[in-house]
Enzyme design. Structure first.
Site, short mmCIF file in Angstrom:
data_model
loop_
_atom_site.label_atom_id
_atom_site.label_comp_id
_atom_site.label_asym_id
_atom_site.label_seq_id
_atom_site.Cartn_x
_atom_site.Cartn_y
_atom_site.Cartn_z
N HIS A 243 0.83 -1.20 0.00
CA HIS A 243 0.00 0.00 0.00
C HIS A 243 0.87 1.25 0.00
O HIS A 243 1.78 1.37 0.81
CB HIS A 243 -0.93 -0.03 1.22
N HIS B 207 7.51 19.41 -13.90
CA HIS B 207 8.26 18.30 -14.49
C HIS B 207 9.58 18.06 -13.73
O HIS B 207 9.98 16.91 -13.53
CB HIS B 207 8.54 18.57 -15.97
N ALA C 177 4.84 12.26 -21.45
CA ALA C 177 4.00 11.07 -21.30
C ALA C 177 4.58 10.21 -20.18
O ALA C 177 5.23 9.19 -20.41
CB ALA C 177 3.91 10.30 -22.61
N ASN C 178 4.36 10.67 -18.96
CA ASN C 178 4.91 10.04 -17.76
C ASN C 178 3.86 10.07 -16.66
O ASN C 178 3.11 11.03 -16.54
CB ASN C 178 6.15 10.79 -17.26
#
Length: 139
Positions: A20, A106, A129-130
Site C-alpha cells: 500500500h 516536471h 507522457a509520464n
C-alpha cells in the site's frame, strides 16, 4: 496488488510485490531514470510500446489510489493526457473508488521518481507522457 495475468515477468513481479502506497513510474523513452532504481525497459523502437498501452496493461494488474503527473503534460501533450485521464476515470468506475490526481512541475516529477519501486520505460516519443502510480489495496 496484482489483479490479472501480465506477460512481462519483471513488471508482473514488481506489481505483485507492491505494498500500500508504494509507487511505480511509467515513462516515455526520454525520461531520465535514476541509477539506483529498478529499470524495466520495454522500449523496442520509437512508439513501441506506447505509453497508453503500457498504462492499460499495468492497470489490468495494479490497484491504484493515486496518480502524479507533470503539470506540463496537460498543455504540451493534451491528447495523451486526455487518454490517460479517461483510463483513470474508467478505473475509478470499475473499482468504485476515487483516485487522487496531483500535478507537480516536471522537474519535481523527475525528483519524485527516485521514490518509485520501479520505473517502466516505454517506446513513447511524445513529451511528458509520464505517470507515477501509487498502489492501493483491493479491499
Amino acid at each position: 496488488m496484482k489483479k490479472n495475468t501480465l506477460l512481462n515477468a519483471d513488471l508482473s513481479y514488481v506489481i505483485a510485490t507492491l505494498g500500500h502506497t508504494d509507487e511505480i513510474t511509467i515513462c516515455d523513452a526520454g525520461l531520465p531514470i535514476p541509477t539506483p532504481s529498478k529499470r524495466i525497459d520495454l522500449a523496442l523502437i520509437q512508439g513501441i510500446p506506447t505509453f497508453i498501452d503500457t498504462v492499460k496493461a499495468t492497470l489490468s494488474e495494479m490497484q491504484i489510489e493515486g496518480v502524479v503527473l507533470a503539470e506540463e503534460f496537460k498543455t504540451i501533450n493534451p491528447e495523451c493526457h486526455s487518454e490517460l485521464l479517461a483510463l483513470i476515470e474508467k478505473e475509478e468506475a470499475l473499482r468504485g473508488k476515487s483516485i487522487a490526481i496531483s500535478y507537480i512541475s516536471h522537474e519535481a516529477f523527475k525528483v519524485k521518481t527516485h521514490q518509485s519501486k520501479a520505473i517502466v520505460r516505454t517506446g513513447e516519443c511524445t513529451p511528458y507522457a509520464n505517470v507515477i502510480f501509487q498502489s492501493g489495496v483491493v479491499f
